[in-house]
Design a protein around this motif. Structure first.
Motif, PDB file in Angstrom:
ATOM      1  N   THR A 183       0.864  -1.363  -0.252  1.00 42.44           N
ATOM      2  CA  THR A 183      -0.058   0.049   0.080  1.00 42.44           C
ATOM      3  C   THR A 183       0.703   1.148  -0.117  1.00 42.44           C
ATOM      4  O   THR A 183       0.450   2.247  -0.584  1.00 42.44           O
ATOM      5  CB  THR A 183      -0.955  -0.110   1.229  1.00 42.44           C
ATOM      6  N   GLN A 187       0.968   4.399  -2.708  1.00 52.41           N
ATOM      7  CA  GLN A 187       0.945   5.552  -2.464  1.00 52.41           C
ATOM      8  C   GLN A 187       1.995   6.444  -2.989  1.00 52.41           C
ATOM      9  O   GLN A 187       1.879   7.643  -3.508  1.00 52.41           O
ATOM     10  CB  GLN A 187       0.911   5.796  -0.871  1.00 52.41           C
ATOM     11  N   ASN A 239      -7.340   7.631  -0.517  1.00 47.60           N
ATOM     12  CA  ASN A 239      -7.509   7.970   0.752  1.00 47.60           C
ATOM     13  C   ASN A 239      -8.687   7.076   1.298  1.00 47.60           C
ATOM     14  O   ASN A 239      -8.743   6.844   2.547  1.00 47.60           O
ATOM     15  CB  ASN A 239      -7.705   9.129   1.165  1.00 47.60           C
ATOM     16  N   GLN A 244      -7.657   1.648  -1.661  1.00 44.52           N
ATOM     17  CA  GLN A 244      -6.211   2.044  -1.396  1.00 44.52           C
ATOM     18  C   GLN A 244      -5.435   1.278  -2.257  1.00 44.52           C
ATOM     19  O   GLN A 244      -4.375   1.376  -2.781  1.00 44.52           O
ATOM     20  CB  GLN A 244      -5.822   1.876   0.020  1.00 44.52           C
TER      21      GLN A 244
END
Length: 273
Positions: A183, A187, A239, A244
């Motif tokens: 994750t 990001q 978010n 995600q």
């Protein structure tokens, strides 16, 4: 409180993300400067205007709108998730567009060529990468190493926090430790794509700010503003916990960035020195 342990995979994902968002842009900066002779000051001006608009003015504007004007209740994700999402991408996008427009206009007075325009956009995007991934993940690594070495209970006892603060801090670290390692890489990838978008849009803005260019180029300004807003869509959608790790969202972000980068590259090739 249960003991918190950070896995090697989590720490390694932070290290890899730092490479993506900090080391890689700096390596490109070195390579591009060596190849074209563009000025590092253009990159630094981009960083400065990103700091001014996307962080300082952005924060002040949020305080004015959400606290002083009392609109915070309307833009809370738990109350109005759609309004909050729209507010976030519009404010972030407009601040980035304003910073790029004014900063690029200032920069080309001293360095009026396309290579420095590219480095300016790279600087704007790099600063967001370095702040949102680099600085945050470096802090996480330091805390994780301490927690793993002395134990989470001992670590929290040294912070001298109140009961409420301790509970909130524990929850934050527990969430960091339990989040899947990939994750964090996803990001970081979103911010790296945003860096590419910043760079592409700086190149698109460049002709509109040149006195020698056709006045039609100025009509691109609203389009660039909209594209800048759209560039923040994947970051704020990511978010949402259920999105995600969405491969559809990530694929869409890649396609959008690729098309925008391709168009800006073609424009870059057409621009004469």
């Amino acid at each position: 409180m249960n003991t918190i342990i950070f896995s090697g995979a989590t720490i390694n994902s932070w290290i890899f993300s730092i490479f993506l968002c900090v080391i890689a842009p700096l390596c490109f900066l070195w390579f591009f400067k060596k190849k074209t002779g563009a000025k590092i000051t253009s990159f630094l001006i981009g960083i400065g205007f990103s700091l001014l608009f996307s962080f300082i003015i952005y924060t002040v504007l949020n305080i004015i709108l959400l606290q002083i004007f009392g609109l915070g209740f309307l833009f809370r994700s738990d109350n109005h998730p759609v309004f909050t999402f729209l507010y976030d991408i519009i404010i972030a996008g407009l601040m980035a567009f304003a910073g790029c427009l004014l900063g690029l206009k200032h920069m080309i007075k001293k360095h009026p060529d396309k290579n420095n325009a590219l480095l300016f956009g790279l600087g704007m995007g790099s600063f967001e990468c370095m702040m949102n991934c680099g600085a945050v993940y470096i802090t996480n690594i330091i805390a994780a190493v301490f927690i793993n070495s002395i134990g989470s209970n001992e670590y929290f006892s040294k912070l001298n926090l109140s009961a409420a603060e301790l509970k909130q801090t524990y929850s934050s670290f527990a969430l960091l430790a339990s989040t899947p390692a990939h994750t964090y890489i996803i990001q970081a990838t979103y911010f790296l794509l945003l860096l590419c978008i910043h760079t592409a849009l700086a190149i698109m803005l460049y002709p509109a700010l040149q006195k020698t260019e056709n006045e039609k180029a100025k009509h691109l300004l609203p389009l660039v503003a909209v594209l800048q807003i759209l560039g923040y869509v994947p970051i704020y959608l990511a978010n949402i916990p259920s999105l995600q790790n969405s491969m559809i969202l990530l694929t869409g972000a890649f396609i959008f960035t690729f098309i925008l980068s391709l168009l800006s590259y073609q424009l870059y090739q057409k621009i004469t020195k």
